[in-house]
Design a protein around this motif. Structure first.
Motif, PDB file in Angstrom:
ATOM      1  N   LYS A 295      38.954  32.442  50.396  1.00 33.55           N
ATOM      2  CA  LYS A 295      40.195  32.959  49.832  1.00 33.55           C
ATOM      3  C   LYS A 295      40.781  32.077  48.713  1.00 33.55           C
ATOM      4  N   GLY A 299      41.100  34.598  45.910  1.00 38.32           N
ATOM      5  CA  GLY A 299      42.468  35.047  45.635  1.00 38.32           C
ATOM      6  C   GLY A 299      42.779  35.076  44.152  1.00 38.32           C
ATOM      7  N   PRO A 300      42.638  33.924  43.473  1.00 36.08           N
ATOM      8  CA  PRO A 300      42.909  33.924  42.032  1.00 36.08           C
ATOM      9  C   PRO A 300      41.988  34.857  41.247  1.00 36.08           C
ATOM     10  N   GLU A 303      42.899  38.429  40.671  1.00 36.18           N
ATOM     11  CA  GLU A 303      43.959  38.731  39.708  1.00 36.18           C
ATOM     12  C   GLU A 303      43.337  38.714  38.305  1.00 36.18           C
ATOM     13  N   ALA A 305      44.549  38.422  35.530  1.00 35.35           N
ATOM     14  CA  ALA A 305      45.165  37.434  34.648  1.00 35.35           C
ATOM     15  C   ALA A 305      44.460  36.089  34.710  1.00 35.35           C
ATOM     16  N   PHE A 306      43.826  35.785  35.835  1.00 40.35           N
ATOM     17  CA  PHE A 306      43.170  34.486  35.988  1.00 40.35           C
ATOM     18  C   PHE A 306      41.985  34.363  35.030  1.00 40.35           C
ATOM     19  N   GLY A 309      43.112  34.860  31.375  1.00 33.52           N
ATOM     20  CA  GLY A 309      43.867  33.693  30.900  1.00 33.52           C
ATOM     21  C   GLY A 309      42.939  32.545  30.545  1.00 33.52           C
TER      22      GLY A 309
ATOM     23  N   LEU B 108      49.632  32.457  32.363  1.00 34.94           N
ATOM     24  CA  LEU B 108      48.901  33.529  33.051  1.00 34.94           C
ATOM     25  C   LEU B 108      48.061  32.965  34.188  1.00 34.94           C
ATOM     26  N   ALA B 112      48.459  33.547  38.182  1.00 36.43           N
ATOM     27  CA  ALA B 112      47.392  34.199  38.942  1.00 36.43           C
ATOM     28  C   ALA B 112      46.932  33.327  40.105  1.00 36.43           C
ATOM     29  N   VAL B 113      46.809  32.013  39.878  1.00 37.30           N
ATOM     30  CA  VAL B 113      46.352  31.116  40.948  1.00 37.30           C
ATOM     31  C   VAL B 113      47.373  31.110  42.086  1.00 37.30           C
ATOM     32  N   GLY B 115      49.687  33.337  42.694  1.00 33.03           N
ATOM     33  CA  GLY B 115      49.741  34.674  43.287  1.00 33.03           C
ATOM     34  C   GLY B 115      48.563  34.909  44.218  1.00 33.03           C
ATOM     35  N   GLY B 116      47.371  34.429  43.816  1.00 30.13           N
ATOM     36  CA  GLY B 116      46.180  34.598  44.634  1.00 30.13           C
ATOM     37  C   GLY B 116      46.245  33.800  45.925  1.00 30.13           C
ATOM     38  N   TRP B 117      46.840  32.634  45.853  1.00 36.76           N
ATOM     39  CA  TRP B 117      46.919  31.786  47.049  1.00 36.76           C
ATOM     40  C   TRP B 117      48.022  32.219  48.008  1.00 36.76           C
ATOM     41  N   PHE B 118      49.188  32.486  47.448  1.00 34.66           N
ATOM     42  CA  PHE B 118      50.364  32.663  48.320  1.00 34.66           C
ATOM     43  C   PHE B 118      50.900  34.087  48.331  1.00 34.66           C
ATOM     44  N   ASN B 120      52.730  37.459  46.228  1.00 35.03           N
ATOM     45  CA  ASN B 120      53.924  37.489  45.387  1.00 35.03           C
ATOM     46  C   ASN B 120      55.210  37.751  46.164  1.00 35.03           C
TER      47      ASN B 120
END
Lengths: 340, 293
Positions: A295, A299-300, A303, A305-306, A309, B108, B112-113, B115-118, B120
């Motif tokens: 994860k 997780g990132p 997204e 955007a990751f 970006g 960005l 994203a990092v 948001g991906g971990w925790f 939103n």
């Protein structure tokens, strides 16, 4: 000449193929799903090009471009839903409103230059976003936006089997945007835009009114953005505040930088790829094989955007010029090698 | 009268939060010409580190514990800012537009990092009970957390002023804001001033991040959004590179926004943008900004 001599015939062939694909037997583009994805991608391609006119060709780093796109979406939707006029007339009115708004906002914000201009356009853009979210006079529907009343637009745009008409409308809007921007940037006004980007003082010394030319570029790109907003209303079926978000303008910036500024086709390709990539990436992360990735890294990655970006930072630092810039660099190398 | 005092002080509290973000933005822009879109991510990094420290201490913190979490959050954000400056900004020396673009990329990726971990969703920030009480000022019941915002902003303003006025690096920063190339030509290492400004800006934003997450009742990767935009507006109205200008503009905007929201529901943001337009038309360089040659 860096331009490949077959590039224009190739463009013609590609456009013809894209236009005929939905009716040419069984191929991916004959399915409504991909038609919808591509229709949205064409709109983004066109929008990226309108942003390129500002950022690439004229050197104006605006962070409020989403405002004019959203004006197109909302004004058209409101006029149709209240049964004021038909889609066609509503679209024209929306373009005019957007141009007028750009004239006013541009006149104030172009008093500043460079980075300050970026901040000021951002502030105006966000103000527009907030106003749309507030639902004044019950017009904009607040945070939920407003659904387009499907009974009040021409019926060939309605229902899934007719997705191809939306596809064609979006393709036509993109082509029209391309044609107008091609014409503008190759005109004498276009030369002044480029000169403004390269050396504003010099243009001033030549006795030209720099403010007026910048305002012209600002208004043209706003009017075209509103046109694409009219089509987005058909593709999305509703007007929502997300169209006015500052994130939209930042996406446009990413598209132009990744595709390459000032080459026209770079921005369009950048916009199309970006739009398709963000849609597809969301599908990809829903798959089971993706869930096996731990994860903290998965997780990132899920997204968009990751990845975008990181790619964006890489391009700005190591490959300014983006995709189309890299292409021209390769061609230049090939040509010089041949002439030796 | 009570309502008047309440709205006024709440406005000053909000202005204090804006100032914490704008002070760094203003100095970074004034000295280096960098429009720092990553400033919002400094704020978020500070908020998350502060949250992590505070939640180690339980669901509720004492005031010293909270202050400790706030300072650690600030330091973490400062170090993060320093890292971004060294890794990315310095390599794009004098390419101002590219520097701004790179910071957009950073914001960005950080968003994203996190948001991906925790995710939103908002997570409750463990705050001292005292923040939930009210203080009586002239008959108005002022929420106690406002006191922390305002005193932090004032301390930061004084600290900033002292640093700029009395230290050598402060002198270099002030000279650099006025004319960077001249300072460079005199053989003084301006790079060190750049790093200092980034660290300080990051620190202030990180402290601001912890306070913003108290103000908005929790931490999430999205809390920075509107504060960054208000930070930009404050910097433009106050004048680029002027910390006192930022303070003045932040307070002005906080107060005007609260009053506008009270007397004309929801019009606060709109009034602020009108104010921005008026300032641009009358005084494009901002309230305390200098006209650039």
């Amino acid at each position: 000449m860096l331009r490949w001599k077959y590039s224009r015939p190739l463009l013609g062939v590609v456009m013809a193929l894209l236009a005929l694909a939905p009716v040419l037997g069984n191929n991916p583009l004959s399915r409504p799903g991909l038609q919808q994805t591509m229709a949205v991608a064409f709109i983004w391609g066109g929008l990226a090009l309108t942003y390129d006119l500002l950022f690439g060709f004229t050197g104006l780093l605006s962070f409020g471009h989403a405002l004019y796109f959203a004006t197109g979406v909302y004004v058209t939707c409101i006029l149709i839903n209240h049964e004021v006029v038909s889609w066609w007339l509503a679209s024209l009115i929306a373009i005019a409103v957007s141009a007028l708004l750009a004239l006013l906002v541009g006149a104030a914000s172009l008093r500043t230059t460079g980075i300050t201009f970026a901040m000021v356009t951002l502030a105006f853009g966000e103000a527009g976003h907030v106003i749309l979210e507030r639902n004044f006079f019950d017009l904009t529907g607040g945070e939920n936006g407003i659904a387009l009343n499907a009974n009040l637009i021409p019926q060939f745009w309605i229902s899934v089997v007719n997705t191809k008409y939306i596809y064609w409308t979006a393709l036509a809007a993109m082509a029209l945007t391309y044609a107008v921007i091609w014409w503008v940037t190759e005109s004498s006004a276009g030369r002044v835009f480029a000169a403004l980007r390269d050396n504003e003082l010099r243009v001033q010394v030549l006795g030209l009114n720099t403010q007026r030319f910048k305002l012209l570029a600002f208004v043209i790109s706003a009017a075209l953005a509103a046109l694409l907003g009219d089509v987005m209303l058909l593709a999305a079926g509703s007007a929502a505040p997300r169209f006015a978000d500052a994130g939209v303008t930042i996406s446009l910036l990413l598209m132009v930088v990744l595709g390459g500024a000032v080459t026209r086709w770079g921005a369009v390709i950048g916009g199309i790829i970006y739009s398709v990539a963000t849609t597809r990436m969301q599908d990809l992360t829903q798959q089971d094989s993706f869930k096996t990735i731990p994860k903290w890294i998965g997780g990132p990655i899920s997204e968009p955007a990751f990845v975008l970006g990181l790619l964006f930072i890489f391009v700005v630092m190591f490959a300014p010029g983006g995709l189309s810039g890299a292409y021209y660099k390769l061609r230049l190398r090939a040509i010089t090698k041949k002439s030796q | 009268m009570e309502a008047f005092i309440l709205i006024g002080i709440t406005g000053i509290g909000l202005g204090a939060l804006y100032f914490l973000i704008a002070s760094g933005l203003s100095l970074i822009y004034g000295l280096m010409g960098v429009l720092n879109f990553a400033h919002g991510s400094f704020l978020t990094v500070g908020a998350f580190v502060g949250f992590w420290v505070a939640s180690k201490m339980g669901f509720e913190t004492t005031i010293p514990e909270f202050l400790l979490a706030m300072i650690i959050g600030g330091l973490a954000a400062g170090l993060f800012a320093l890292l971004i400056e060294q890794l990315l900004i310095t390599r794009l020396y004098e390419r101002h537009i590219d520097q701004a673009l790179v910071t957009v990329g950073v914001s960005l990726v950080v968003g994203a990092v996190l948001g991906g971990w925790f995710g939103n969703d908002l997570r409750m920030f463990p705050t001292p009970m005292w923040f939930l009480t009210a203080i009586d000022i002239g008959g108005a019941q002022i929420p106690a957390d406002r006191v922390i915002y305002i005193s932090t902003a004032i301390l930061l303003l004084i600290g900033n002023w002292a640093l700029l006025k009395f230290t050598r690096i402060g002198l270099i920063i002030r000279a650099g804001v006025e004319n960077r190339h001249m300072v460079d030509a005199l053989g003084i290492n301006v790079r060190k001033a750049f790093s200092t400004v980034f660290f300080l800006g990051g620190f202030a934003a990180g402290v601001g991040g912890v306070l913003v997450s108290v103000y908005s009742n929790g931490v999430s990767p999205l809390i920075a959004g509107s504060y960054l935009i208000y930070g930009f507006i404050v910097v433009v109205i106050g004048g680029m590179g002027s910390v006192p200008g930022s303070f003045l503009a932040a307070m002005l905007i906080g107060i005007i926004k609260q009053f506008a929201n009270y007397y004309a529901t929801g019009l606060g943001d709109f009034v602020v943008v009108i104010l921005l337009a008026v300032v641009l038309l009358i005084r494009p360089q901002g309230l305390l900004g200098k006209v650039r040659a």
